[in-house]
Design a protein around this motif. Structure first.
Motif, PDB file in Angstrom:
ATOM      1  N   PHE A   1       0.742  20.483 -31.547  1.00  0.00           N
ATOM      2  CA  PHE A   1       1.562  19.435 -32.167  1.00  0.00           C
ATOM      3  C   PHE A   1       2.336  20.008 -33.351  1.00  0.00           C
ATOM      4  CE2 PHE A   1       1.848  16.381 -35.697  1.00  0.00           C
ATOM      5  CZ  PHE A   1       2.783  15.522 -35.161  1.00  0.00           C
ATOM      6  N   GLU A   2       1.646  20.717 -34.233  1.00  0.00           N
ATOM      7  CA  GLU A   2       2.306  21.288 -35.414  1.00  0.00           C
ATOM      8  C   GLU A   2       3.367  22.317 -35.036  1.00  0.00           C
ATOM      9  OE1 GLU A   2      -0.076  22.839 -38.536  1.00  0.00           O
ATOM     10  OE2 GLU A   2      -0.981  20.907 -38.992  1.00  0.00           O
ATOM     11  N   PHE A   3       3.047  23.152 -34.047  1.00  0.00           N
ATOM     12  CA  PHE A   3       3.996  24.182 -33.625  1.00  0.00           C
ATOM     13  C   PHE A   3       5.284  23.548 -33.104  1.00  0.00           C
ATOM     14  CE2 PHE A   3       5.815  26.722 -30.169  1.00  0.00           C
ATOM     15  CZ  PHE A   3       6.154  27.866 -30.868  1.00  0.00           C
ATOM     16  N   TYR A   4       5.163  22.597 -32.196  1.00  0.00           N
ATOM     17  CA  TYR A   4       6.355  21.968 -31.618  1.00  0.00           C
ATOM     18  C   TYR A   4       7.086  21.099 -32.638  1.00  0.00           C
ATOM     19  CZ  TYR A   4       5.570  23.690 -26.937  1.00  0.00           C
ATOM     20  OH  TYR A   4       5.438  24.507 -25.852  1.00  0.00           O
ATOM     21  N   ALA A   5       6.355  20.449 -33.508  1.00  0.00           N
ATOM     22  CA  ALA A   5       7.006  19.634 -34.544  1.00  0.00           C
ATOM     23  C   ALA A   5       7.843  20.518 -35.468  1.00  0.00           C
ATOM     24  CB  ALA A   5       5.962  18.850 -35.335  1.00  0.00           C
ATOM     25  N   LYS A   6       7.286  21.656 -35.865  1.00  0.00           N
ATOM     26  CA  LYS A   6       8.032  22.581 -36.738  1.00  0.00           C
ATOM     27  C   LYS A   6       9.224  23.195 -36.010  1.00  0.00           C
ATOM     28  CE  LYS A   6       4.086  23.711 -39.656  1.00  0.00           C
ATOM     29  NZ  LYS A   6       3.068  24.718 -39.969  1.00  0.00           N
ATOM     30  N   LEU A   7       9.022  23.577 -34.765  1.00  0.00           N
ATOM     31  CA  LEU A   7      10.106  24.166 -33.982  1.00  0.00           C
ATOM     32  C   LEU A   7      11.259  23.175 -33.817  1.00  0.00           C
ATOM     33  CD1 LEU A   7      11.112  26.577 -32.283  1.00  0.00           C
ATOM     34  CD2 LEU A   7       9.972  25.508 -30.321  1.00  0.00           C
ATOM     35  N   LEU A   8      10.945  21.943 -33.460  1.00  0.00           N
ATOM     36  CA  LEU A   8      11.989  20.924 -33.308  1.00  0.00           C
ATOM     37  C   LEU A   8      12.643  20.584 -34.642  1.00  0.00           C
ATOM     38  CD1 LEU A   8      10.421  18.549 -30.634  1.00  0.00           C
ATOM     39  CD2 LEU A   8      12.379  20.079 -30.355  1.00  0.00           C
TER      40      LEU A   8
ATOM     41  N   LEU B   1      23.235  13.352 -38.909  1.00  0.00           N
ATOM     42  CA  LEU B   1      22.108  13.047 -39.800  1.00  0.00           C
ATOM     43  C   LEU B   1      20.912  12.466 -39.038  1.00  0.00           C
ATOM     44  CD1 LEU B   1      24.079  11.481 -42.793  1.00  0.00           C
ATOM     45  CD2 LEU B   1      23.184  13.818 -42.594  1.00  0.00           C
ATOM     46  N   SER B   2      21.146  12.001 -37.825  1.00  0.00           N
ATOM     47  CA  SER B   2      20.050  11.427 -37.036  1.00  0.00           C
ATOM     48  C   SER B   2      19.286  12.474 -36.229  1.00  0.00           C
ATOM     49  CB  SER B   2      20.591  10.358 -36.086  1.00  0.00           C
ATOM     50  OG  SER B   2      21.305  10.958 -35.019  1.00  0.00           O
ATOM     51  N   TYR B   3      19.787  13.701 -36.142  1.00  0.00           N
ATOM     52  CA  TYR B   3      19.127  14.714 -35.317  1.00  0.00           C
ATOM     53  C   TYR B   3      17.663  14.948 -35.677  1.00  0.00           C
ATOM     54  CZ  TYR B   3      23.597  15.901 -33.163  1.00  0.00           C
ATOM     55  OH  TYR B   3      24.776  15.870 -32.485  1.00  0.00           O
ATOM     56  N   PRO B   4      17.296  15.045 -36.952  1.00  0.00           N
ATOM     57  CA  PRO B   4      15.867  15.237 -37.236  1.00  0.00           C
ATOM     58  C   PRO B   4      14.978  14.098 -36.709  1.00  0.00           C
ATOM     59  CG  PRO B   4      17.161  15.796 -39.157  1.00  0.00           C
ATOM     60  CD  PRO B   4      18.113  15.179 -38.165  1.00  0.00           C
ATOM     61  N   PHE B   5      15.529  12.909 -36.630  1.00  0.00           N
ATOM     62  CA  PHE B   5      14.747  11.779 -36.120  1.00  0.00           C
ATOM     63  C   PHE B   5      14.743  11.749 -34.595  1.00  0.00           C
ATOM     64  CE2 PHE B   5      16.486  10.642 -40.261  1.00  0.00           C
ATOM     65  CZ  PHE B   5      15.311  10.486 -40.962  1.00  0.00           C
ATOM     66  N   THR B   6      15.772  12.307 -33.994  1.00  0.00           N
ATOM     67  CA  THR B   6      15.851  12.384 -32.535  1.00  0.00           C
ATOM     68  C   THR B   6      14.928  13.469 -31.992  1.00  0.00           C
ATOM     69  OG1 THR B   6      18.170  11.733 -32.707  1.00  0.00           O
ATOM     70  CG2 THR B   6      17.478  12.645 -30.614  1.00  0.00           C
ATOM     71  N   PHE B   7      14.703  14.495 -32.777  1.00  0.00           N
ATOM     72  CA  PHE B   7      13.921  15.648 -32.346  1.00  0.00           C
ATOM     73  C   PHE B   7      12.466  15.532 -32.788  1.00  0.00           C
ATOM     74  CE2 PHE B   7      17.934  17.033 -31.314  1.00  0.00           C
ATOM     75  CZ  PHE B   7      18.017  18.353 -30.933  1.00  0.00           C
ATOM     76  N   MET B   8      11.895  14.372 -32.661  1.00  0.00           N
ATOM     77  CA  MET B   8      10.504  14.190 -33.084  1.00  0.00           C
ATOM     78  C   MET B   8       9.570  14.307 -31.885  1.00  0.00           C
ATOM     79  SD  MET B   8      10.853  11.282 -35.970  1.00  0.00           S
ATOM     80  CE  MET B   8       9.225  11.551 -36.600  1.00  0.00           C
ATOM     81  N   VAL B   9       8.402  14.807 -32.145  1.00  0.00           N
ATOM     82  CA  VAL B   9       7.424  15.048 -31.103  1.00  0.00           C
ATOM     83  C   VAL B   9       6.383  13.918 -31.042  1.00  0.00           C
ATOM     84  CG1 VAL B   9       5.453  16.373 -31.975  1.00  0.00           C
ATOM     85  CG2 VAL B   9       6.795  17.277 -30.151  1.00  0.00           C
ATOM     86  N   SER B  10       6.490  12.961 -31.933  1.00  0.00           N
ATOM     87  CA  SER B  10       5.462  11.927 -32.045  1.00  0.00           C
ATOM     88  C   SER B  10       5.310  11.085 -30.781  1.00  0.00           C
ATOM     89  CB  SER B  10       5.757  11.015 -33.239  1.00  0.00           C
ATOM     90  OG  SER B  10       7.036  10.434 -33.105  1.00  0.00           O
ATOM     91  N   GLN B  11       6.410  10.793 -30.092  1.00  0.00           N
ATOM     92  CA  GLN B  11       6.304   9.989 -28.877  1.00  0.00           C
ATOM     93  C   GLN B  11       5.514  10.741 -27.804  1.00  0.00           C
ATOM     94  OE1 GLN B  11      10.034   8.785 -27.190  1.00  0.00           O
ATOM     95  NE2 GLN B  11       9.085   7.240 -25.916  1.00  0.00           N
ATOM     96  N   THR B  12       5.691  12.036 -27.725  1.00  0.00           N
ATOM     97  CA  THR B  12       4.935  12.848 -26.773  1.00  0.00           C
ATOM     98  C   THR B  12       3.456  12.844 -27.114  1.00  0.00           C
ATOM     99  OG1 THR B  12       6.874  14.239 -26.527  1.00  0.00           O
ATOM    100  CG2 THR B  12       4.790  15.140 -25.747  1.00  0.00           C
ATOM    101  N   ILE B  13       3.144  12.895 -28.390  1.00  0.00           N
ATOM    102  CA  ILE B  13       1.745  12.866 -28.816  1.00  0.00           C
ATOM    103  C   ILE B  13       1.115  11.513 -28.453  1.00  0.00           C
ATOM    104  CG2 ILE B  13       0.209  12.978 -30.823  1.00  0.00           C
ATOM    105  CD1 ILE B  13       1.476  15.667 -29.958  1.00  0.00           C
TER     106      ILE B  13
END
Length: 172
Positions: free
Chosen positions: A90-97, A136-148
């Protein structure tokens, strides 16, 4: 024998309803502007919006493809059996995204003028601030939380969240 097994079919449909609901609601959220802008403001503003919106949807393949890599890995290591590996992935993919989305934010924000004018011409210069706003929305679009949430088998919670987002989107 899948078609003859009605209980298996019922089980399948029951488990896919939250995913279907989330998919439908995400499309409503994503496409509401495309439908409402021409109705309320005309086709010129619709074109201005859609030119910038094109770039928002174009880069969305990045997080969606990352999910295709992440989800099988998370299913291999369940949260209950190996929390450390689950947390690490989770941390790896969250940081990468986050890193990718940050660079795309900077790229589209700083270079929105040449991007719009080269691709669409000077006629659509009004799309430049819209593209900057979308960037400005890209950081919110690239979230991994839904996958988690899906990996934790909480699809119903995800669907409820998407439903609330649709209501808020339609009200605002």
């Amino acid at each position: 024998n899948f078609f003859l097994n009605l209980s298996g079919l019922k089980n399948f449909v029951t488990h896919t309803i939250p995913f279907t609901g989330s998919f439908i609601m995400a499309n409503i959220i994503l496409n509401t502007g495309i439908i409402l802008i021409p109705i309320f403001h005309g086709t010129i503003y619709s074109g201005i919006y859609q030119n910038a919106f094109l770039f928002l949807t174009a880069v969305s393949f990045i997080p969606s493809n990352m999910v295709k890599v992440l989800l099988p890995f998370l299913n291999k290591y369940s949260f209950d059996s190996d929390k450390a590996k689950f947390h690490f992935s989770f941390e790896f993919y969250a940081k990468l995204l986050a890193i990718i989305s940050f660079y795309l934010l900077i790229l589209f924000y700083l270079y929105s003028e040449p991007i719009i004018t080269i691709i669409f011409g000077d006629k659509y210069k009004d799309s430049i601030p819209v593209l900057q706003l979308f960037s400005l929305s890209y950081p919110f679009t690239f979230m991994v939380s839904q996958t988690i949430i899906v990996a934790l088998n909480k699809q119903k919670m995800n669907t409820l969240t998407d439903f609330i987002a649709v209501i808020v989107n339609l009200i605002t």
